[in-house]
Design a protein around this motif. Structure first.
Motif, PDB file in Angstrom:
ATOM      1  N   LEU A 292      -3.638  11.534  -2.210  1.00  0.00           N
ATOM      2  CA  LEU A 292      -3.270  10.125  -2.403  1.00  0.00           C
ATOM      3  C   LEU A 292      -2.605   9.471  -1.205  1.00  0.00           C
ATOM      4  O   LEU A 292      -2.832   8.301  -0.939  1.00  0.00           O
ATOM      5  CB  LEU A 292      -2.329  10.002  -3.617  1.00  0.00           C
ATOM      6  N   GLY A 293      -1.782  10.199  -0.517  1.00  0.00           N
ATOM      7  CA  GLY A 293      -0.995   9.569   0.532  1.00  0.00           C
ATOM      8  C   GLY A 293      -1.539   9.788   1.929  1.00  0.00           C
ATOM      9  O   GLY A 293      -0.829   9.575   2.903  1.00  0.00           O
ATOM     10  N   LYS A 294      -2.809  10.192   2.057  1.00  0.00           N
ATOM     11  CA  LYS A 294      -3.405  10.498   3.354  1.00  0.00           C
ATOM     12  C   LYS A 294      -2.541  11.491   4.125  1.00  0.00           C
ATOM     13  O   LYS A 294      -2.361  11.401   5.331  1.00  0.00           O
ATOM     14  CB  LYS A 294      -3.601   9.212   4.168  1.00  0.00           C
ATOM     15  N   GLY A 295      -1.995  12.447   3.385  1.00  0.00           N
ATOM     16  CA  GLY A 295      -1.181  13.478   3.997  1.00  0.00           C
ATOM     17  C   GLY A 295       0.248  13.067   4.257  1.00  0.00           C
ATOM     18  O   GLY A 295       1.027  13.830   4.812  1.00  0.00           O
TER      19      GLY A 295
ATOM     20  N   GLU B  66       0.830  -1.211   0.000  1.00  0.00           N
ATOM     21  CA  GLU B  66       0.000   0.000   0.000  1.00  0.00           C
ATOM     22  C   GLU B  66       0.864   1.260   0.000  1.00  0.00           C
ATOM     23  O   GLU B  66       0.571   2.226  -0.706  1.00  0.00           O
ATOM     24  CB  GLU B  66      -0.924  -0.008   1.219  1.00  0.00           C
ATOM     25  N   LYS B  67       1.935   1.237   0.778  1.00  0.00           N
ATOM     26  CA  LYS B  67       2.838   2.388   0.816  1.00  0.00           C
ATOM     27  C   LYS B  67       3.550   2.563  -0.519  1.00  0.00           C
ATOM     28  O   LYS B  67       3.703   3.680  -1.033  1.00  0.00           O
ATOM     29  CB  LYS B  67       3.863   2.223   1.938  1.00  0.00           C
TER      30      LYS B  67
ATOM     31  N   GLU C 188       8.962  10.883   1.935  1.00  0.00           N
ATOM     32  CA  GLU C 188       9.940  10.398   2.892  1.00  0.00           C
ATOM     33  C   GLU C 188       9.285   9.563   3.985  1.00  0.00           C
ATOM     34  O   GLU C 188       9.870   8.572   4.459  1.00  0.00           O
ATOM     35  CB  GLU C 188      10.750  11.544   3.498  1.00  0.00           C
ATOM     36  N   ASP C 189       8.053   9.928   4.371  1.00  0.00           N
ATOM     37  CA  ASP C 189       7.339   9.150   5.381  1.00  0.00           C
ATOM     38  C   ASP C 189       6.947   7.775   4.839  1.00  0.00           C
ATOM     39  O   ASP C 189       7.037   6.763   5.547  1.00  0.00           O
ATOM     40  CB  ASP C 189       6.079   9.896   5.835  1.00  0.00           C
ATOM     41  N   LEU C 190       6.498   7.760   3.592  1.00  0.00           N
ATOM     42  CA  LEU C 190       6.137   6.485   2.970  1.00  0.00           C
ATOM     43  C   LEU C 190       7.352   5.577   2.832  1.00  0.00           C
ATOM     44  O   LEU C 190       7.279   4.381   3.092  1.00  0.00           O
ATOM     45  CB  LEU C 190       5.492   6.738   1.598  1.00  0.00           C
TER      46      LEU C 190
END
Length: 210
Positions: free
Chosen positions: A110-113, A79-80, A117-119
């Motif tokens: 798309l990335g829920k905020g 998912e990430k 770098e967090d992903l």
């Protein structure tokens, strides 16, 4: 859950990683991208190596309980990776908006905020969990831990050395700076001012909104 199903999940993530690499490579340039994109792209080949090593090092004689535990980890990792791919697609394509603007929009939708770098940190965390699983052969676990650590160590180091130097002044009001001997020219009105002795080319551009 079987070893074959786990390999299928890993293969799916590898496919997403390949797409991200191709999307970035197909772009004409990376102008306007946050530096975190370059860090992510530099990590992707090692991420792929880690996944391929894991797929080849599964111990299929282990209990299905171990494989079942990996399912959730790999699905979360997928998912990430999928969110990363969508962000890269939205940002890298040619559009009227700046890449910084497209990036901000992609993160919101798309990335829920979550930023790239967090992903990526999340993907590395999932791979670290994978490297500790008993469903992977002991020798392979050692390889995986090494690859994950190597991926984590890839950062901005080495990127800044290749970038051109820049001089920037942001905000309003006059700025007067003098750190040694010599002339100083001060402009407190309108218009550009650039004084000094320089070697090599200079490029002027607006700062990215990131």
């Amino acid at each position: 859950m079987s070893g074959a199903e786990v390999i299928g999940l890993i293969s799916g993530i590898i496919g997403i990683v390949d797409v991200i690499i191709k999307v970035y490579g197909a772009a004409k340039d990376a102008t306007g991208l946050p530096s975190s994109f370059r860090v992510v792209v530099r990590r992707l080949p090692l991420i792929k190596d880690t996944l391929e090593t894991a797929a080849g090092g599964l111990d299929e004689t282990e209990s299905e309980v171990y494989f079942a535990a990996l399912k959730g980890v790999l699905e979360a990792c997928g998912e990430k990776a999928d969110a990363l791919e969508k962000i890269f697609r939205r940002v890298m394509v040619d559009q009227d908006a700046t890449r910084a603007e497209r990036y901000a929009a992609a993160v919101r939708t798309l990335g829920k905020g979550r930023k790239v770098e967090d992903l990526m940190d999340g993907v590395l965390g999932d791979l670290q969990t994978l490297s500790a699983s008993c469903a992977v052969r002991a020798a392979t676990r050692t390889q995986l831990r090494s690859l994950v650590e190597e991926s984590k160590n890839i950062s901005e180091k080495g990127l800044e050395d290749k970038q051109s130097p820049f001089i920037g002044n942001y905000g309003t009001g006059p700025q007067s700076i003098h750190t040694g001997n010599g002339d100083q020219n001060v402009n407190i009105g309108s218009g550009a001012q650039f004084n000094g002795n320089f070697t090599g080319p200079f490029t002027f551009s607006s700062p990215a909104n990131c």
